[in-house]
Motif scaffolding. Structure first.
Motif, PDB file in Angstrom:
ATOM      1  N   THR A   1      -5.230  -2.481   5.789  1.00 33.12           N
ATOM      2  CA  THR A   1      -4.630  -1.614   4.785  1.00 33.12           C
ATOM      3  C   THR A   1      -4.620  -2.328   3.441  1.00 33.12           C
ATOM      4  OG1 THR A   1      -3.216  -0.572   6.442  1.00 33.12           O
ATOM      5  CG2 THR A   1      -2.576  -0.286   4.157  1.00 33.12           C
TER       6      THR A   1
ATOM      7  N   HIS B   1      -7.885   3.177   1.444  1.00 33.15           N
ATOM      8  CA  HIS B   1      -6.526   2.665   1.648  1.00 33.15           C
ATOM      9  C   HIS B   1      -6.397   1.981   2.993  1.00 33.15           C
ATOM     10  CE1 HIS B   1      -1.910   3.569   1.801  1.00 33.15           C
ATOM     11  NE2 HIS B   1      -2.158   2.322   1.444  1.00 33.15           N
ATOM     12  N   ASN B   2      -6.896   2.631   4.043  1.00 34.95           N
ATOM     13  CA  ASN B   2      -6.758   2.088   5.396  1.00 34.95           C
ATOM     14  C   ASN B   2      -8.115   2.142   6.088  1.00 34.95           C
ATOM     15  OD1 ASN B   2      -4.732   1.246   7.589  1.00 34.95           O
ATOM     16  ND2 ASN B   2      -5.849   2.889   8.596  1.00 34.95           N
TER      17      ASN B   2
ATOM     18  N   SER C   1      -4.392   7.131   6.408  1.00 35.23           N
ATOM     19  CA  SER C   1      -3.109   6.570   5.964  1.00 35.23           C
ATOM     20  C   SER C   1      -2.114   7.638   5.546  1.00 35.23           C
ATOM     21  CB  SER C   1      -3.340   5.591   4.799  1.00 35.23           C
ATOM     22  OG  SER C   1      -3.865   6.254   3.660  1.00 35.23           O
TER      23      SER C   1
ATOM     24  N   SER D   1      -2.497  -2.911   9.533  1.00 31.56           N
ATOM     25  CA  SER D   1      -2.442  -1.448   9.533  1.00 31.56           C
ATOM     26  C   SER D   1      -1.442  -0.968  10.566  1.00 31.56           C
ATOM     27  CB  SER D   1      -3.821  -0.876   9.861  1.00 31.56           C
ATOM     28  OG  SER D   1      -3.727   0.518  10.108  1.00 31.56           O
TER      29      SER D   1
END
Length: 401
Positions: free
Chosen positions: A153, A145-146, A179, A305
């Motif tokens: 991100t 995800h990140n 995240s 992010s």
């Protein structure tokens, strides 16, 4: 005694491990207990109920492993898949690279979709692969995800949209280590089958807990999984869940009490308020970078992010020297550039138990360091840009209104 003492507070601005709140430190300052006594199962029951809230799931089943994010990766893979299964996995930076390496070493058939570092997952390639996979040979989609190496991100909801569009049954496995509990994450709404995080990131605990949450579909997949698993076997945990004792082996008692305190602080601040705070910190940091005349490693606004900013430096400057000087002269820890971006970026982590004034101190330190290494920064420019934005956007502290 500190190994290398420096006066005052150490300024920890790496994207994990992060600052630990004082109430959490106090909660962990306790002796060992018998984990078979009534106290630890009672504590564990509340933790399992409450940890689901940070994943935004009501249907998921959580597991608390005494491990790191790497162990949580392995748990997600080996409980749901079998050797030889085809996985589509996105390579966008150092940590997605490490997960892919693990997938290969566990003997999965890994179909790697690689993007330039600084870009997000190439979902057009995923769409093409799904559309051509009429026999459903793809068993799982693995995505970070990140990505903390590059400050990128990914859009997890877009991955779910593609899977639904092509009516594809592949499992969706998501690394949410940097995240979850900092950037909006919706396990149920996005149809995530396995999500995972680590205690040393947004939860603001010491390293040592890998937290995994599995959907009903993922639990069903365990019935056909042929991967070898012992320590990370979900079924062992589920047996003890039914018995009401919860633990197939000795847990870290101190970390469990720390997690209880951390969750209490999260719920007191409010998860949505925490996500908004990280958004403010991320925006302020990016404004400072822009004011310094430097560029973000993240190549598009859609991928930015809110937990880490990877800052590009001019070719004549070694970013590793910025990180070294931060620690040696200013008692400030910044993140190194990793692998393909080693020497090219330094990373400012704005993750976990950190507030706006702490961030401004970090940005002031970075300005002095940039001047030290010969970059013609205008002193105060980044701090001014960040503080001007923050002064207009910091809300009142809810508990003090």
């Amino acid at each position: 005694m500190d190994y290398m003492y420096a006066p005052g507070r150490h300024h920890l601005f790496v994207p994990g491990p992060v600052n630990i709140p004082e109430p959490v430190i106090r909660a962990m300052n306790r002796n060992n207990e018998d984990y078979r006594s009534p106290a630890i199962p009672a504590l564990t029951k509340t933790l399992l109920e409450d940890v689901k809230k940070i994943f935004k799931t009501t249907s998921g089943t959580p597991f608390l492993f005494p491990t790191t994010g790497t162990g949580a990766w392995e748990s997600a893979l080996t409980n749901t898949l079998s050797p030889g299964d085809r996985i589509v996995s996105f390579l966008i930076g150092q940590f997605s690279l490490l997960w892919i390496d693990q997938q290969k070493r566990l003997n999965f058939n890994v179909d790697v979709v690689e993007s330039e570092w600084g870009q997000g997952a190439n979902l057009q390639v995923l769409a093409s692969k799904l559309s051509q996979d009429e026999n459903h040979t793809i068993k799982a989609i693995c995505i970070v995800h990140n990505e903390t190496a590059t400050g990128v991100t990914n859009d997890i909801s877009a991955v779910r949209t593609l899977l639904d569009h092509y009516k594809h049954p592949a499992l969706l496995l998501v690394d949410g280590v940097s995240s979850i509990c900092a950037i909006d994450f919706r396990m149920d709404e996005w149809g995530v089958d396995v999500a995972l995080t680590g205690s040393q990131k947004a939860l603001s605990l010491p390293t040592g807990l890998g937290i995994v949450c599995a959907s009903p579909k993922a639990l069903e997949a365990t019935k056909t999984s042929k991967s070898l698993k012992v320590f990370f076997d979900w079924n062992d945990y589920l047996k003890f869940y039914k018995l009401g004792t919860y633990w197939p082996y000795t847990p870290s008692i101190q970390l469990l009490y720390g997690l209880r305190a951390a969750l209490d602080l999260i719920f007191e601040e409010g998860l949505e308020n925490i996500i908004a705070r990280h958004a403010r910190l991320g925006k302020a940091t990016r404004l400072a970078v822009e004011a310094w005349g430097l560029k973000n490693c993240t190549q598009k606004e859609e991928w930015i992010s809110n937990t880490v900013t990877a800052v590009m430096v001019p070719p004549h400057i070694d970013s590793s020297e910025i990180v070294r000087r931060a620690w040696k002269r200013y008692n400030l820890s910044l993140g190194l550039g990793l692998n393909k971006v080693a020497g090219k970026v330094f990373r400012i982590g704005h993750l976990g138990n950190v507030n706006e004034l702490q961030l401004l101190g970090c940005l002031a330190g970075v300005e002095m360091i940039l001047k030290d290494v010969g970059y013609p920064v205008v002193m105060g420019s980044g701090v001014a840009a960040a503080s001007t934005y923050l002064q207009h956007h910091i809300p009142l502290i809810p508990s003090r209104i």
